[in-house]
Design a protein around this motif. Sequence first.
Motif, PDB file in Angstrom:
ATOM      1  N   THR A   1      -7.172   3.552  -5.763  1.00  0.00           N
ATOM      2  CA  THR A   1      -6.194   4.165  -6.650  1.00  0.00           C
ATOM      3  C   THR A   1      -4.793   4.059  -6.080  1.00  0.00           C
ATOM      4  O   THR A   1      -4.597   4.026  -4.869  1.00  0.00           O
ATOM      5  CB  THR A   1      -6.535   5.642  -6.896  1.00  0.00           C
ATOM      6  N   GLY A   2      -3.831   4.023  -6.964  1.00  0.00           N
ATOM      7  CA  GLY A   2      -2.436   3.866  -6.577  1.00  0.00           C
ATOM      8  C   GLY A   2      -1.821   2.742  -7.375  1.00  0.00           C
ATOM      9  O   GLY A   2      -2.521   1.885  -7.920  1.00  0.00           O
ATOM     10  N   SER A   3      -0.491   2.706  -7.460  1.00  0.00           N
ATOM     11  CA  SER A   3       0.167   1.681  -8.275  1.00  0.00           C
ATOM     12  C   SER A   3      -0.108   0.280  -7.763  1.00  0.00           C
ATOM     13  O   SER A   3      -0.061  -0.685  -8.525  1.00  0.00           O
ATOM     14  CB  SER A   3       1.673   1.932  -8.320  1.00  0.00           C
ATOM     15  N   GLN A   4      -0.424   0.139  -6.463  1.00  0.00           N
ATOM     16  CA  GLN A   4      -0.725  -1.180  -5.913  1.00  0.00           C
ATOM     17  C   GLN A   4      -2.064  -1.716  -6.421  1.00  0.00           C
ATOM     18  O   GLN A   4      -2.362  -2.896  -6.256  1.00  0.00           O
ATOM     19  CB  GLN A   4      -0.722  -1.147  -4.380  1.00  0.00           C
ATOM     20  N   TYR A   5      -2.870  -0.846  -7.046  1.00  0.00           N
ATOM     21  CA  TYR A   5      -4.154  -1.247  -7.610  1.00  0.00           C
ATOM     22  C   TYR A   5      -4.155  -1.199  -9.133  1.00  0.00           C
ATOM     23  O   TYR A   5      -5.211  -1.303  -9.752  1.00  0.00           O
ATOM     24  CB  TYR A   5      -5.265  -0.346  -7.078  1.00  0.00           C
ATOM     25  N   ARG A   6      -2.985  -1.041  -9.733  1.00  0.00           N
ATOM     26  CA  ARG A   6      -2.951  -0.911 -11.182  1.00  0.00           C
ATOM     27  C   ARG A   6      -3.277  -2.246 -11.865  1.00  0.00           C
ATOM     28  O   ARG A   6      -3.174  -3.306 -11.258  1.00  0.00           O
ATOM     29  CB  ARG A   6      -1.594  -0.389 -11.654  1.00  0.00           C
ATOM     30  N   SER A   7      -3.627  -2.154 -13.123  1.00  0.00           N
ATOM     31  CA  SER A   7      -3.992  -3.339 -13.898  1.00  0.00           C
ATOM     32  C   SER A   7      -2.757  -3.946 -14.558  1.00  0.00           C
ATOM     33  O   SER A   7      -2.016  -3.239 -15.249  1.00  0.00           O
ATOM     34  CB  SER A   7      -5.020  -2.972 -14.978  1.00  0.00           C
ATOM     35  N   ILE A   8      -2.550  -5.231 -14.338  1.00  0.00           N
ATOM     36  CA  ILE A   8      -1.448  -5.970 -14.955  1.00  0.00           C
ATOM     37  C   ILE A   8      -1.967  -7.346 -15.371  1.00  0.00           C
ATOM     38  O   ILE A   8      -2.665  -8.010 -14.599  1.00  0.00           O
ATOM     39  CB  ILE A   8      -0.265  -6.180 -13.991  1.00  0.00           C
ATOM     40  N   ILE A   9      -1.601  -7.764 -16.572  1.00  0.00           N
ATOM     41  CA  ILE A   9      -1.831  -9.145 -16.976  1.00  0.00           C
ATOM     42  C   ILE A   9      -0.460  -9.796 -17.101  1.00  0.00           C
ATOM     43  O   ILE A   9       0.440  -9.267 -17.752  1.00  0.00           O
ATOM     44  CB  ILE A   9      -2.564  -9.255 -18.320  1.00  0.00           C
ATOM     45  N   ASN A  13       0.803  -1.217   0.000  1.00  0.00           N
ATOM     46  CA  ASN A  13       0.000   0.000   0.000  1.00  0.00           C
ATOM     47  C   ASN A  13       0.837   1.267   0.000  1.00  0.00           C
ATOM     48  O   ASN A  13       0.303   2.364  -0.218  1.00  0.00           O
ATOM     49  CB  ASN A  13      -0.947   0.021   1.207  1.00  0.00           C
ATOM     50  N   THR A  14       2.123   1.166   0.248  1.00  0.00           N
ATOM     51  CA  THR A  14       2.973   2.356   0.165  1.00  0.00           C
ATOM     52  C   THR A  14       3.254   2.736  -1.276  1.00  0.00           C
ATOM     53  O   THR A  14       3.698   3.842  -1.562  1.00  0.00           O
ATOM     54  CB  THR A  14       4.325   2.121   0.861  1.00  0.00           C
ATOM     55  N   GLY A  15       3.042   1.804  -2.204  1.00  0.00           N
ATOM     56  CA  GLY A  15       3.348   2.054  -3.594  1.00  0.00           C
ATOM     57  C   GLY A  15       4.818   1.952  -3.918  1.00  0.00           C
ATOM     58  O   GLY A  15       5.234   2.199  -5.050  1.00  0.00           O
ATOM     59  N   LYS A  16       5.629   1.557  -2.937  1.00  0.00           N
ATOM     60  CA  LYS A  16       7.076   1.531  -3.132  1.00  0.00           C
ATOM     61  C   LYS A  16       7.624   0.164  -3.529  1.00  0.00           C
ATOM     62  O   LYS A  16       8.778   0.057  -3.918  1.00  0.00           O
ATOM     63  CB  LYS A  16       7.776   1.984  -1.847  1.00  0.00           C
ATOM     64  N   THR A  17       6.825  -0.879  -3.426  1.00  0.00           N
ATOM     65  CA  THR A  17       7.328  -2.237  -3.676  1.00  0.00           C
ATOM     66  C   THR A  17       7.231  -2.643  -5.139  1.00  0.00           C
ATOM     67  O   THR A  17       7.858  -3.618  -5.549  1.00  0.00           O
ATOM     68  CB  THR A  17       6.533  -3.266  -2.851  1.00  0.00           C
ATOM     69  N   GLY A  18       6.439  -1.921  -5.908  1.00  0.00           N
ATOM     70  CA  GLY A  18       6.191  -2.308  -7.291  1.00  0.00           C
ATOM     71  C   GLY A  18       5.121  -3.360  -7.448  1.00  0.00           C
ATOM     72  O   GLY A  18       4.655  -3.626  -8.563  1.00  0.00           O
ATOM     73  N   HIS A  19       4.704  -3.973  -6.348  1.00  0.00           N
ATOM     74  CA  HIS A  19       3.700  -5.030  -6.414  1.00  0.00           C
ATOM     75  C   HIS A  19       2.299  -4.444  -6.572  1.00  0.00           C
ATOM     76  O   HIS A  19       2.015  -3.324  -6.135  1.00  0.00           O
ATOM     77  CB  HIS A  19       3.739  -5.886  -5.145  1.00  0.00           C
ATOM     78  N   ALA A  20       1.438  -5.233  -7.174  1.00  0.00           N
ATOM     79  CA  ALA A  20       0.025  -4.905  -7.259  1.00  0.00           C
ATOM     80  C   ALA A  20      -0.767  -6.020  -6.598  1.00  0.00           C
ATOM     81  O   ALA A  20      -0.323  -7.170  -6.554  1.00  0.00           O
ATOM     82  CB  ALA A  20      -0.402  -4.759  -8.714  1.00  0.00           C
ATOM     83  N   GLU A  21      -1.927  -5.679  -6.073  1.00  0.00           N
ATOM     84  CA  GLU A  21      -2.829  -6.713  -5.581  1.00  0.00           C
ATOM     85  C   GLU A  21      -3.220  -7.576  -6.781  1.00  0.00           C
ATOM     86  O   GLU A  21      -3.663  -7.059  -7.809  1.00  0.00           O
ATOM     87  CB  GLU A  21      -4.064  -6.104  -4.927  1.00  0.00           C
ATOM     88  N   ALA A  22      -3.042  -8.867  -6.649  1.00  0.00           N
ATOM     89  CA  ALA A  22      -3.239  -9.774  -7.783  1.00  0.00           C
ATOM     90  C   ALA A  22      -3.947 -11.043  -7.317  1.00  0.00           C
ATOM     91  O   ALA A  22      -4.131 -11.273  -6.117  1.00  0.00           O
ATOM     92  CB  ALA A  22      -1.882 -10.120  -8.408  1.00  0.00           C
ATOM     93  N   VAL A  23      -4.338 -11.842  -8.292  1.00  0.00           N
ATOM     94  CA  VAL A  23      -4.942 -13.142  -7.977  1.00  0.00           C
ATOM     95  C   VAL A  23      -4.260 -14.236  -8.786  1.00  0.00           C
ATOM     96  O   VAL A  23      -3.796 -14.008  -9.908  1.00  0.00           O
ATOM     97  CB  VAL A  23      -6.457 -13.174  -8.248  1.00  0.00           C
TER      98      VAL A  23
END
Length: 222
Positions: free
Chosen positions: A134-142, A90-100
């Motif tokens: 909103t935030g990079s941790q919620y961005r869309s990635i496939i 949630n800090t947006g600093k890890t580069g990770h996004a919430e994913a499944v």
Amino acid sequence: MPYLKSIFSSIIIMLLFSCNNLAQENPKQQSIINAKPVEVPIQNGLAKAYFASGCFWCVEAVYESVIGVEEVISGYAGGHTKNPTYASSNTGKTGHAEAVEVIYNPDIINFSTLVDVYFGSQNPTQVNGQGPDTGSQYRSIIFYLNEEQKQIIESKKENLSKKLNATIAAEVYPFQKFWVAEDYHQNYEKLHPEDPYVQNVSIPRLNKFKSKFPELLKDNKH
């Protein structure tokens, strides 16, 4: 409770960490983007696919309603740090996004259709988030596991862009590793139907998907 989400907390997070929402521009992140994808072998007849599209509570509920999907696990992916947590992502600093992690039977549903589910269950033009999250941790990635999957994703993304006459926000990453989220995030929509976030965000998003793809729904859909 500290893990409850709300529109207000999402706004606070956005304000606090907006300067970090371009985590994908971090040099360490570029090595992830440019890496060779890690293949995940089929086990016991089941394959795996990985998607990020806003809050994982919402995405988990969508894919769990789809035929051929055996299980969906919430977690984190796409970043350059090890052992990400809900707090750190949630800090947006890890580069990770919430994913499944979607565990599915390829004899019943294929990767291409799972990508259709992905684009059909989100706002494909929203950058760095979905809805109030909103935030990079919620961005869309496939995430793709091989070149064939990458081509499927890129083709569908291009076609959708032409159809909407708009830029599609989803990033396309080579899959590296999926980190399972904390236990309380798993099956959250099912276990906490009265949660305000679930009532106001998760369930409406799920119902919108169901109305668009009735032919893909399980008979025992929730």
